[in-house]
Enzyme design. Structure first.
Site, PDB file in Angstrom:
ATOM      1  N   CYS A 205       0.843  -1.197   0.000  1.00 15.97           N
ATOM      2  CA  CYS A 205       0.000   0.000   0.000  1.00 15.97           C
ATOM      3  C   CYS A 205       0.878   1.248   0.000  1.00 15.97           C
ATOM      4  CB  CYS A 205      -0.978  -0.043   1.163  1.00 15.97           C
ATOM      5  SG  CYS A 205      -2.344   1.159   0.998  1.00 15.97           S
TER       6      CYS A 205
ATOM      7  N   HIS B 249      -3.829  -4.617  -0.112  1.00 15.39           N
ATOM      8  CA  HIS B 249      -3.405  -5.236   1.146  1.00 15.39           C
ATOM      9  C   HIS B 249      -3.526  -6.758   1.033  1.00 15.39           C
ATOM     10  CE1 HIS B 249      -3.076  -1.701   3.789  1.00 15.39           C
ATOM     11  NE2 HIS B 249      -3.989  -1.169   2.990  1.00 15.39           N
TER      12      HIS B 249
ATOM     13  N   GLU C 235      -2.674  -8.969   3.128  1.00  9.48           N
ATOM     14  CA  GLU C 235      -3.078  -9.525   4.426  1.00  9.48           C
ATOM     15  C   GLU C 235      -4.585  -9.427   4.650  1.00  9.48           C
ATOM     16  OE1 GLU C 235      -2.465  -5.149   5.371  1.00  9.48           O
ATOM     17  OE2 GLU C 235      -1.652  -6.644   3.968  1.00  9.48           O
TER      18      GLU C 235
END
Length: 211
Positions: free
Chosen positions: A79, A181, A183
């Protein structure tokens, strides 16, 4: 071991937990001195370009991160952490980035709601070990108001579309970035972190053979 840079601008624990979920040991690093202990590095980031660079400078990170990138060890920005890999950011004026990739970071043109927040698909532009096993048009989770314009088109690995086609994954040699992202982009985001972890392990093995 994968290091996660703690400079006060990222979702550190969520990245650490995602790496642990796919079987890779990670450590959150509060000091540049710890860079010598890891074989791969993740630079997360949330917020403004200038603030992130200021935090890195105040923490003494900038030169050690540059040296880490030059060492050839795997390096992944996420990001805002991807955006500050570039030379210039245009958020609230022009600001100097890490300069590990050529190009600049610019604001989305008028006509679309910003920040761009939510799930968007990726178009795979070229093969990459970071994207192994990722089908074309897979969806990932984005939150950003600015996007990168690389100086070298060959550094664009995957794109997405939000009124303008923008780079979603970039990479050159051992330095890579994901605008989304991973994750928060299960299951394909976890696949990217798996690929990164395998790359780190392979690089560690090659380094031990070279030494």
């Amino acid at each position: 071991m994968i290091g996660i840079v703690d400079y006060g601008r990222g979702n550190l624990r969520s990245v650490e937990k995602a790496l642990e979920k796919v079987g890779f040991e990670a450590t959150i690093m509060a000091s540049p001195a710890e860079l010598s202990t890891v074989n791969g590095l993740i630079l997360p980031g949330v917020g403004a370009f200038a603030d992130a660079m200021q935090a890195l400078e105040q923490g003494g990170w900038i030169e050690p991160l540059t040296q880490f990138a030059r060492s050839g060890r795997p390096f992944l920005g996420i990001c805002l952490g991807m955006q500050i890999l570039f030379e210039i950011g245009e958020e609230h004026g022009e600001h100097t980035g890490l300069g590990l990739l050529t190009g600049r970071v610019v604001k989305f043109p008028p006509g679309r709601k910003v920040p761009h927040m939510g799930w968007n698909s990726l178009r795979l532009e070229q093969p990459s070990h970071l994207l192994e096993g990722i089908p074309n048009e897979s969806y990932f989770y984005f939150v950003h108001s600015y996007y990168a314009e690389p100086g070298e088109k060959k550094d664009i690995v995957a794109t997405s579309d939000y009124g303008v086609v923008f780079p979603a994954v970039v990479g050159k040699d051992n330095v890579w970035g994901a605008q989304f992202h991973p994750e928060k982009s299960s299951p394909w985001g976890l696949q990217i972190l798996t690929n990164f972890g395998k790359w780190v392990n392979e690089d560690e093995t090659l380094s031990s053979h070279r030494s």
